[in-house]
Design an enzyme around this catalytic site. Structure first.
Site, PDB file in Angstrom:
ATOM      1  N   TRP A   1       0.832  -1.208   0.000  1.00 50.80           N
ATOM      2  CA  TRP A   1       0.000   0.000   0.000  1.00 50.80           C
ATOM      3  C   TRP A   1       0.861   1.250   0.000  1.00 50.80           C
ATOM      4  O   TRP A   1       0.522   2.254  -0.634  1.00 50.80           O
ATOM      5  CB  TRP A   1      -0.915   0.004   1.229  1.00 50.80           C
ATOM      6  CG  TRP A   1      -1.757   1.255   1.366  1.00 50.80           C
ATOM      7  CD1 TRP A   1      -3.001   1.468   0.854  1.00 50.80           C
ATOM      8  CD2 TRP A   1      -1.416   2.464   2.070  1.00 50.80           C
ATOM      9  NE1 TRP A   1      -3.457   2.724   1.185  1.00 50.80           N
ATOM     10  CE2 TRP A   1      -2.497   3.353   1.929  1.00 50.80           C
ATOM     11  CE3 TRP A   1      -0.295   2.873   2.797  1.00 50.80           C
ATOM     12  CZ2 TRP A   1      -2.492   4.630   2.488  1.00 50.80           C
ATOM     13  CZ3 TRP A   1      -0.288   4.144   3.351  1.00 50.80           C
ATOM     14  CH2 TRP A   1      -1.372   4.999   3.206  1.00 50.80           C
ATOM     15  N   HIS A   2       1.997   1.179   0.687  1.00 48.95           N
ATOM     16  CA  HIS A   2       2.853   2.355   0.800  1.00 48.95           C
ATOM     17  C   HIS A   2       3.567   2.688  -0.507  1.00 48.95           C
ATOM     18  O   HIS A   2       3.971   3.852  -0.699  1.00 48.95           O
ATOM     19  CB  HIS A   2       3.883   2.162   1.914  1.00 48.95           C
ATOM     20  CG  HIS A   2       3.333   2.372   3.287  1.00 48.95           C
ATOM     21  ND1 HIS A   2       2.692   1.384   3.999  1.00 48.95           N
ATOM     22  CD2 HIS A   2       3.306   3.480   4.086  1.00 48.95           C
ATOM     23  CE1 HIS A   2       2.307   1.864   5.170  1.00 48.95           C
ATOM     24  NE2 HIS A   2       2.663   3.131   5.237  1.00 48.95           N
ATOM     25  N   GLY A   3       3.741   1.752  -1.381  1.00 51.57           N
ATOM     26  CA  GLY A   3       4.410   2.077  -2.626  1.00 51.57           C
ATOM     27  C   GLY A   3       4.599   0.873  -3.526  1.00 51.57           C
ATOM     28  O   GLY A   3       4.656  -0.267  -3.060  1.00 51.57           O
TER      29      GLY A   3
END
Length: 473
Positions: free
Chosen positions: A319-321
């Site tokens: 989700w973060h990248g």
């Protein structure tokens, strides 16, 4: 547009507040919606249409789920379509380039695709929208039949681009009716100033140090410089993100909204599990309620629970990248949470509390290396330097310069990463010192807030370095 921006502070926010409070209550949501869309369009106008499309998808999905709530098959169908619509939007803009690059590497193909810019805050507003559709399906909330209200929920500018992820069920009543008095407005202003100071005074200063370290080849750093760099980054990301959350919560109060807390001094934790109950609380609780529990949570046996934890934390990293390093970062924390679940916590609880705390900090700061670095090669090389496995000096010129120039910022950052104000208030309460100290506080506290605001503005005027780390997520 960002909160720590002179245009926002001295033009946008005062103008929006003025318009908001001079109109009748029934027009206030519309004023905020226009302001929020303009706020988002300031940096990238074309992506406003993407947000409007996202709003339309979720509005229609919610209406259809509500309309066919007695027909389980159709209800599930419209939920599935709503979730797929949200994930397709997020997937295309955030993960398409990553997917194509990996297909080309794996299959030795040469599929060409232009680089797709990442719309600011897309992960945040997409997750908020999905929570609405899911909660309507679960009948935890009523269907929102006003597209203005749902649009405002998804696009509300205080928490639009970097959270906290606000659940619809926590704000549904406030979309209909809310109040602002002088006390609440003042509380919001104070909270905003605290967040601004965290961001501008502390996070930006730590960012200077961290960037200098991570922009240097890892095998050219000294051991101490590598440690200074990662500690600086750990403090930067904390004050950057918690500062933004403070500003979002403060702005919400100015307009009558009450957002839930997003940080609770995570660096005082004594285990990885506790750390993630204190860090980015809105994201952790989102994954718990909408991924971990639907996977079965801890209801399907011991080993399935452990697998579910690893799945959730790998997805959290992703989700973060769109990067393997982010996935590894998520899996890394998932492994430690599993280890704590199977017995490490019992062992830690027998140790001296400072040792528990050191364990947590050690694990977290190692993890930040993967989060900050662009690739595995640099990550592992940086870790080798940290642990004397590269042929580098213990101390170098970088260490001496930043130790001399930034020692006070590090000291202040470490102190205020702990709940010192809460501890002082507890001491005052226990010793019944409120009445004695109240006259002093009534005079000094306003000056403290004024000083923080003035210092923050002066730093903004004199500096061009003002990134928000979580904007890229």
């Amino acid at each position: 547009m960002v909160f720590s921006n002179l245009v926002f502070l001295f033009i946008f926010l005062p103008f929006v507040l003025f318009c908001y409070f001079i109109v009748k209550n029934e027009w206030r949501n519309f004023i905020l919606l226009l302001a929020s869309l303009f706020f988002y369009a300031w940096g990238e106008p074309k992506y406003v249409f993407l947000m409007l499309f996202s709003i339309l998808i979720n509005f229609i999905a919610g209406l259809l789920i509500g309309k066919y709530k007695r027909n389980i098959s159709l209800k599930k169908l419209f939920l599935t379509l709503g979730i797929i619509g949200n994930l397709l939007i997020l997937g295309f803009f955030k993960y398409a380039n990553f997917l194509i690059n990996n297909i080309n590497s794996l299959l030795n193909t040469s599929i060409e695709m232009e680089s797709i810019p990442l719309p600011i805050g897309i992960s945040f507003f997409t997750f908020q929208a999905m929570s609405y559709v899911i909660d309507v399906y679960r009948e935890d909330v009523k269907v929102q039949r006003s597209i203005i209200s749902l649009s405002l929920y998804i696009s509300l500018f205080p928490q639009l681009v970097a959270g906290p992820i606000v659940r619809y069920n926590s704000i549904a009543g406030q979309l209909k009716k809310r109040f602002v008095n002088l006390e609440k407005f003042t509380e919001g202003v104070k909270r905003f100033i605290i967040g601004l100071a965290k961001k501008v005074i502390l996070a930006n200063s730590f960012g200077d140090v961290a960037d200098a370290a991570f922009n240097t080849p890892a095998d050219s750093l000294s051991v101490s410089a590598a440690w200074i760099g990662i500690v600086a980054y750990g403090l930067q990301i904390y004050f950057d993100f918690s500062g933004y959350s403070d500003m979002a919560i403060g702005l919400g109060k100015m307009f009558g909204f009450d957002f839930l807390e997003n940080f609770n001094y995570p660096y005082i934790a004594k285990s990885v599990s506790e750390f993630w109950r204190r860090w980015h609380i809105s994201l952790s609780s989102w994954f718990r309620d909408y991924v971990y529990i639907p996977l079965g949570g801890n209801r399907k046996g011991y080993y399935r629970t452990l697998i579910n934890l690893l799945i959730v934390w790998t997805i959290t990293g992703f989700w973060h990248g769109a990067s393997w390093t982010f996935m590894a970062w998520g899996l890394y924390f998932g492994i430690f949470i599993v280890l704590e679940r199977i017995g490490l916590t019992r062992l830690l609880n027998k140790l001296w509390k400072p040792i528990q705390h050191f364990y947590l900090l050690f694990i977290v700061f190692i993890g930040w290396v993967f989060f900050r670095a662009d690739n595995f090669s640099y990550s592992f090389n940086y870790l080798k330097t940290m642990f004397l496995l590269n042929d580098t000096n213990l101390v170098d010129e970088y260490t001496l310069i930043y130790s001399h120039d930034y020692w006070l910022i590090f000291l202040i950052g470490i102190i205020f990463a702990m709940p010192v104000v809460r501890w002082l208030n507890a001491i005052i309460a226990v010793n019944n010192l409120e009445k004695r100290l109240m006259p002093i506080f009534s005079v000094t506290v306003p000056f403290v807030y004024m000083a923080l605001m003035v210092i923050s503005v002066l730093l903004l005027v004199n500096s061009t370095y003002n990134p928000f780390i979580y904007f890229r997520f």
